[in-house]
Design an enzyme around this catalytic site. Sequence first.
Site, PDB file in Angstrom:
ATOM      1  N   TRP A  12       0.815  -1.228   0.000  1.00 60.67           N
ATOM      2  CA  TRP A  12       0.000   0.000   0.000  1.00 60.67           C
ATOM      3  C   TRP A  12       0.843   1.271   0.000  1.00 60.67           C
ATOM      4  CZ3 TRP A  12      -4.494  -0.991   4.070  1.00 60.67           C
ATOM      5  CH2 TRP A  12      -5.386  -1.916   3.522  1.00 60.67           C
ATOM      6  N   GLU A 175      11.418  -5.978  -9.404  1.00 62.14           N
ATOM      7  CA  GLU A 175      10.634  -4.765  -9.680  1.00 62.14           C
ATOM      8  C   GLU A 175      11.494  -3.776 -10.471  1.00 62.14           C
ATOM      9  OE1 GLU A 175       7.257  -4.364  -6.553  1.00 62.14           O
ATOM     10  OE2 GLU A 175       8.944  -3.138  -5.952  1.00 62.14           O
ATOM     11  N   GLY A 181       4.857   2.316 -10.878  1.00 59.18           N
ATOM     12  CA  GLY A 181       3.971   3.479 -10.860  1.00 59.18           C
ATOM     13  C   GLY A 181       3.901   4.239 -12.165  1.00 59.18           C
ATOM     14  N   GLY A 242       1.515  -2.533  -6.340  1.00 64.06           N
ATOM     15  CA  GLY A 242       1.446  -1.218  -5.701  1.00 64.06           C
ATOM     16  C   GLY A 242       0.079  -0.597  -5.924  1.00 64.06           C
ATOM     17  N   GLY A 243       0.005   0.319  -6.883  1.00 66.69           N
ATOM     18  CA  GLY A 243      -1.222   1.087  -7.133  1.00 66.69           C
ATOM     19  C   GLY A 243      -2.488   0.244  -7.215  1.00 66.69           C
TER      20      GLY A 243
HETATM   21  P1  13P Z   1       3.010  -0.185  -8.874  1.00 72.95           P
HETATM   22  O1  13P Z   1       2.228  -1.484  -8.940  1.00 72.95           O
HETATM   23  O2  13P Z   1       2.186   0.981  -8.435  1.00 72.95           O
HETATM   24  O3  13P Z   1       3.765   0.047 -10.149  1.00 72.95           O
HETATM   25  O4  13P Z   1       4.108  -0.361  -7.731  1.00 72.95           O
HETATM   26  C1  13P Z   1       4.865  -1.513  -7.704  1.00 72.95           C
HETATM   27  C2  13P Z   1       5.600  -1.573  -6.419  1.00 72.95           C
HETATM   28  O5  13P Z   1       6.462  -0.748  -6.158  1.00 72.95           O
HETATM   29  C3  13P Z   1       5.228  -2.622  -5.475  1.00 72.95           C
HETATM   30  O6  13P Z   1       6.140  -2.715  -4.438  1.00 72.95           O
END
Ligand code: 13P
Length: 270
Positions: A12, A175, A181, A242-243
Amino acid sequence: MTQRIPVVAGNWKMNFDHLEATYFIQKLAWLLRDAHFNYKAADIVIMPPFTSIRSVEVLVEAEKMKISVGAQTVSETAEGAFTGDISAQMLAKLGCSYVIIGHSERRKYHPEDDANLVDKVRAVLAAGMSPILCVGESFEERRQGIELGYAVQQVSDVMRDFSDEEARKVLIAYEPIWAIGTGMVATPQSAQDAAGAIREYFRTTYGESVSESVRILYGGSANASNASSLMEGPDVDGFLVGGASLDAEEFSRIARLTVKSAKDRAHRAA
Ligand code: 13P
């Protein structure tokens, strides 16, 4: 091939106060119940800010959801005069099972680097939890074509001195920084290439059995539209989201698609 249970972890980041967190978990409980979600088929993990961990746990228990709770970072020290820090023991006592270590945002904005990452992984393991070690290249390394070596080196810098039993409990999240993001997601092939290279590192360092047990996740703009194709690679064992983890419907869809993809993949391999 060993059957690894896939993981869908929602990071989150710095979102949701404890009231918003409560609302989210209630909605997720309802969505998963409605979908007859098989909790045994995947490890679902919610990783809220520290301030919401307890509220999330209370509700998860009340709703009888079989999901885990984790934290987004931890101190490498056990206790003492470290203003603002939280120890692994404190998190374990609270009921956390996972802790993210070395997220690129922590590496960028806080002093989380290879030297203290090793100690953080050690602290998490000693407290009986599983670290999720994040690695991944920036756009610059990708442009130079050195992304696989870069990610493997980051894993090796932290992981080279652990016992087999410790290594088995660690999860790796690949990642790529340029995908976090941004809405730019790695192709299924490049997610698989990175996961495959990381698994190969575990094979050469720790042997076949450990390498087949370690779960390797993909993170970076993962969502319900790309989850199934990203799971096509045999070495991708789920997601650090993430998002998309901030939307209960989207997150529950990713969880269901991940379970389905893992099942389809196992059938194909049989
Ligand atoms: P997003 O899914 O928002 O690209 O972020 C990925 C992340 O950093 C998960 O730890």
